[in-house]
Scaffold this motif. Structure first.
Motif, PDB file in Angstrom:
ATOM      1  N   SER A 183       0.904  -1.302  -0.231  1.00  0.00           N
ATOM      2  CA  SER A 183      -0.120  -0.317   0.066  1.00  0.00           C
ATOM      3  C   SER A 183       0.575   1.216  -0.143  1.00  0.00           C
ATOM      4  O   SER A 183       0.753   2.616  -0.308  1.00  0.00           O
ATOM      5  N   SER A 184       1.607   1.161   1.048  1.00  0.00           N
ATOM      6  CA  SER A 184       2.916   2.778   0.485  1.00  0.00           C
ATOM      7  C   SER A 184       3.360   2.739   0.057  1.00  0.00           C
ATOM      8  O   SER A 184       3.989   4.101  -1.049  1.00  0.00           O
ATOM      9  N   LEU A 185       3.925   0.946  -1.532  1.00  0.00           N
ATOM     10  CA  LEU A 185       4.770   1.606  -2.762  1.00  0.00           C
ATOM     11  C   LEU A 185       3.944   2.251  -3.774  1.00  0.00           C
ATOM     12  O   LEU A 185       4.044   3.335  -4.501  1.00  0.00           O
ATOM     13  N   LEU A 186       2.148   1.572  -3.166  1.00  0.00           N
ATOM     14  CA  LEU A 186       1.468   2.525  -3.961  1.00  0.00           C
ATOM     15  C   LEU A 186       1.184   3.903  -3.993  1.00  0.00           C
ATOM     16  O   LEU A 186       1.175   5.667  -4.879  1.00  0.00           O
ATOM     17  N   GLU A 187       0.891   4.126  -2.566  1.00  0.00           N
ATOM     18  CA  GLU A 187       1.223   5.724  -2.637  1.00  0.00           C
ATOM     19  C   GLU A 187       2.350   6.482  -3.087  1.00  0.00           C
ATOM     20  O   GLU A 187       1.968   7.521  -3.537  1.00  0.00           O
ATOM     21  N   ALA A 188       3.563   5.879  -2.935  1.00  0.00           N
ATOM     22  CA  ALA A 188       4.746   6.435  -3.429  1.00  0.00           C
ATOM     23  C   ALA A 188       4.435   6.431  -5.433  1.00  0.00           C
ATOM     24  O   ALA A 188       4.949   7.848  -5.535  1.00  0.00           O
ATOM     25  N   GLU A 189       4.153   5.790  -5.431  1.00  0.00           N
ATOM     26  CA  GLU A 189       3.159   6.240  -6.731  1.00  0.00           C
ATOM     27  C   GLU A 189       2.558   7.244  -7.026  1.00  0.00           C
ATOM     28  O   GLU A 189       2.607   8.274  -7.896  1.00  0.00           O
ATOM     29  N   SER A 190       1.560   8.028  -6.598  1.00  0.00           N
ATOM     30  CA  SER A 190       0.891   8.565  -6.477  1.00  0.00           C
ATOM     31  C   SER A 190       1.292  10.199  -6.101  1.00  0.00           C
ATOM     32  O   SER A 190       1.327  10.611  -6.744  1.00  0.00           O
ATOM     33  N   SER A 191       2.898   9.479  -5.141  1.00  0.00           N
ATOM     34  CA  SER A 191       3.581  10.680  -5.701  1.00  0.00           C
ATOM     35  C   SER A 191       4.195  11.235  -6.531  1.00  0.00           C
ATOM     36  O   SER A 191       4.624  12.884  -6.387  1.00  0.00           O
ATOM     37  N   ARG A 192       4.187  10.903  -6.804  1.00  0.00           N
ATOM     38  CA  ARG A 192       4.691  11.256  -8.425  1.00  0.00           C
ATOM     39  C   ARG A 192       5.958  11.331  -7.960  1.00  0.00           C
ATOM     40  O   ARG A 192       7.036  12.314  -9.073  1.00  0.00           O
ATOM     41  N   SER A 193       6.931  10.549  -7.473  1.00  0.00           N
ATOM     42  CA  SER A 193       7.563  10.462  -7.152  1.00  0.00           C
ATOM     43  C   SER A 193       8.992   8.908  -7.552  1.00  0.00           C
ATOM     44  O   SER A 193       8.472   8.342  -7.635  1.00  0.00           O
ATOM     45  N   LEU A 194      10.281   9.815  -8.228  1.00  0.00           N
ATOM     46  CA  LEU A 194      11.005   8.937  -8.817  1.00  0.00           C
ATOM     47  C   LEU A 194      12.564   8.683  -7.929  1.00  0.00           C
ATOM     48  O   LEU A 194      12.961  10.011  -7.478  1.00  0.00           O
ATOM     49  N   GLU A 195      12.536   7.400  -7.073  1.00  0.00           N
ATOM     50  CA  GLU A 195      13.623   7.179  -6.310  1.00  0.00           C
ATOM     51  C   GLU A 195      14.602   6.678  -6.557  1.00  0.00           C
ATOM     52  O   GLU A 195      13.619   5.291  -6.084  1.00  0.00           O
ATOM     53  N   LEU A 196      15.739   6.203  -6.495  1.00  0.00           N
ATOM     54  CA  LEU A 196      16.617   5.194  -6.512  1.00  0.00           C
ATOM     55  C   LEU A 196      16.117   3.886  -5.074  1.00  0.00           C
ATOM     56  O   LEU A 196      15.521   2.938  -5.376  1.00  0.00           O
ATOM     57  N   ARG A 197      15.940   4.558  -3.721  1.00  0.00           N
ATOM     58  CA  ARG A 197      16.113   3.640  -3.331  1.00  0.00           C
ATOM     59  C   ARG A 197      14.180   3.423  -3.073  1.00  0.00           C
ATOM     60  O   ARG A 197      13.930   2.465  -2.443  1.00  0.00           O
ATOM     61  N   VAL A 198      13.412   4.160  -3.843  1.00  0.00           N
ATOM     62  CA  VAL A 198      12.077   3.942  -4.109  1.00  0.00           C
ATOM     63  C   VAL A 198      12.429   2.091  -4.547  1.00  0.00           C
ATOM     64  O   VAL A 198      11.488   1.398  -4.474  1.00  0.00           O
ATOM     65  N   ALA A 231      12.654   4.599 -16.495  1.00  0.00           N
ATOM     66  CA  ALA A 231      12.610   6.337 -15.845  1.00  0.00           C
ATOM     67  C   ALA A 231      13.582   6.595 -15.443  1.00  0.00           C
ATOM     68  O   ALA A 231      13.875   7.592 -15.421  1.00  0.00           O
ATOM     69  N   LEU A 232      14.159   6.162 -14.029  1.00  0.00           N
ATOM     70  CA  LEU A 232      15.454   7.153 -13.534  1.00  0.00           C
ATOM     71  C   LEU A 232      16.840   6.269 -14.498  1.00  0.00           C
ATOM     72  O   LEU A 232      17.819   6.971 -13.682  1.00  0.00           O
TER      73      LEU A 232
END
Length: 503
Positions: A183-198, A231-232
């Motif tokens: 669920s948190s990974l889905l929220e991270a996607e919705s936050s429009r962020s792109l990070e290596l740690r994610v 994307a990264l």
């Protein structure tokens, strides 16, 4: 503002409009409005009174909306990143960091990782040696540093590491922590962020789902890794040693992350070779991961650069050999799917590919003996690749008619592979010889195929030793199942094959 101008804003102006084309209207000689489009196409204008005050009002309301402008502002960097990369690189060159608030269940699962680090030690001592894509030194210095507050992306990575390190979850793989992280990974996607740690957290989630046979989630998560990594720009990290804006260590970590994705993408298709893998093969000049020992010592600057076209050696390290085995596995998929020009051409291609797999297996086994590794993922991936390459049932008969002949290829090697898997099974069942901690999800498929071989031989000849060998391997799979639930499922599939006679 004078009265006249004020009245012009408040009082609605009524204009006739043509419903055929919704254009504004000139006056003709008779005083009736008409539009040029209707005149051009010989249509009769149909008039409708339009209240301009409504459109003015809606425009003013939209322009004064307090929520609209900030939303557009937040999304613009991400939109520009995908729509015009040159403009993004030269004007912004950095995406906003992830902002995410975690719910209590996930925070409770993570706990106080600054003091309770047992799971960190467990992760780096068990799974990390076979899939070393995280920089241990950077992880300890930056992510676990109690002097700096943990960022949301770091917490996601910590949570997935702890999920993988928990070898015997009480609630099974599909536990509350698993769903909280998803669920948190889905929220991270919705936050429009792109990070290596994610991305690294998503990779670990994919390993978890593959190891515990959580389908179709595992298949979809691996595809998500491919898209997120692309994307990264991680696919470019394997083509150049040092990337602009990244240190040598950061480039190596990005490069290793992409190699893990590529390995997962190839391995995922072993059970159903009809599926196409999503990642393209790197070029022959692509850079392989550096030696694992040098990586652990954080001495990337002094590491020799190894490229994909170079013959494999033990000096390359286990993870580099794993990457090469995945490339060969991709070649196997192509060999059984792409119709050849002729039987002779195909036979030669298969023999060359088979010889290459044998050579890489030998190097991998030597690597294991040299470094005291009980079982190496490159060896088992190569075993799976060879068995797939010589499996008649995997070939389309109409495109490969010669593959169904009795003289397909020598089959003696299958017994050799099965015997190797039997030795591994005995080592797992013998206390202290080979623990399940050394087994990765990339090892289980080859072990399963060894059991299928012995089951088929027993069905064909009635030899009791083959039946005993099959039972031993199945028992070892059940033991591995205490760590990776996929192994338990493989053991059940052996029973299904024997009962149904599908051997």
């Amino acid at each position: 503002m004078d009265t006249a101008s004020e009245s012009r804003i408040i009082i609605p102006r009524i204009k006739p409009s043509c419903t055929q084309c919704q254009r504004s209207k000139k006056r003709c000689d008779r005083g009736k409005p008409h539009c040029s489009a209707c005149v051009r196409y010989g249509r009769e204008c149909v008039y409708l009174l339009r209240d301009d005050s409504m459109s003015v009002s809606s425009v003013e309301t939209a322009s004064l909306s307090p929520a609209k402008a900030p939303q557009d502002s937040e999304e613009s960097p991400h939109a520009v990143f995908f729509l015009d990369s040159v403009l993004f690189r030269r004007s912004m060159n950095r995406l906003p960091e992830l902002e995410l608030s975690f719910k209590d269940p996930l925070l409770n699962f993570i706990g106080d990782f600054t003091s309770d680090r047992d799971f960190v030690h467990l992760y780096f001592s068990t799974l990390h040696p076979s899939i070393p894509f995280l920089s241990k030194k950077k992880f300890m210095e930056r992510i676990l540093n109690p002097l700096s507050p943990p960022r949301p992306a770091s917490l996601l990575l910590i949570a997935t590491m702890k999920l993988l390190a928990d070898q015997r979850p009480e609630q099974g793989p599909r536990c509350k922590a698993y769903y909280s992280i998803k669920s948190s990974l889905l929220e991270a996607e919705s936050s429009r962020s792109l990070e290596l740690r994610v991305l690294q957290a998503i990779i670990l989630m994919a390993v978890f789902e593959v190891g515990h046979a959580i389908y179709p989630a595992a298949y979809l998560t691996v595809g998500y890794c491919v898209r997120y990594g692309s994307a990264l720009g991680l696919h470019k990290a394997v083509e150049r040693y040092s990337e602009e804006g990244f240190s040598v260590t950061e480039s190596e970590e990005r490069r290793r992350s992409w190699w893990v994705i590529l390995v997962l993408d190839r391995y995922m298709n072993l059970g159903c070779a009809d599926r196409a893998f999503l990642t393209a093969d790197p070029s022959k000049n692509s850079i392989l991961p550096i030696d694992d020992a040098i990586w652990e010592e954080n001495k990337e600057m002094n590491a020799p650069v190894r490229r994909l076209f170079e013959p494999p050696t033990t000096a390359m390290g286990r993870f580099s050999l794993t990457a090469q085995s995945a490339i060969l596995l991709g070649n196997v998929f192509r060999s059984i799917h792409e119709p050849p020009f002729s039987e002779a051409f195909w036979q030669n291609d298969v023999k060359v590919l088979d010889s290459t797999l044998v050579a890489l297996t030998s190097v991998s086994l030597e690597e294991g003996r040299h470094r005291g590794i009980g079982v190496c993922s490159p060896s088992t991936i190569c075993y799976s690749g060879r068995l797939l390459l010589h499996d008649r049932e995997r070939y389309a008969v109409d495109e490969f008619p010669f593959a169904a002949t009795e003289n397909f290829l020598p089959q003696d090697f299958k017994r050799d592979i099965a015997a190797g898997m039997l030795r591994l099974a005995n080592a797992i069942l013998s206390s202290g010889c080979c623990t399940t901690d050394e087994i990765t999800p990339f090892c289980v498929e080859a072990i399963y195929r060894g059991a299928v071989f012995y089951g088929r031989e027993h069905s064909r000849t009635g030899n009791l030793s083959d039946a005993a060998a099959c039972a031993t391997i199945k028992e070892a799979l059940n033991e591995i199942g205490k760590r990776w639930r996929a192994a338990t499922l493989y053991a059940q599939m052996i029973d299904a094959r024997i009962v149904t006679g599908i051997l």
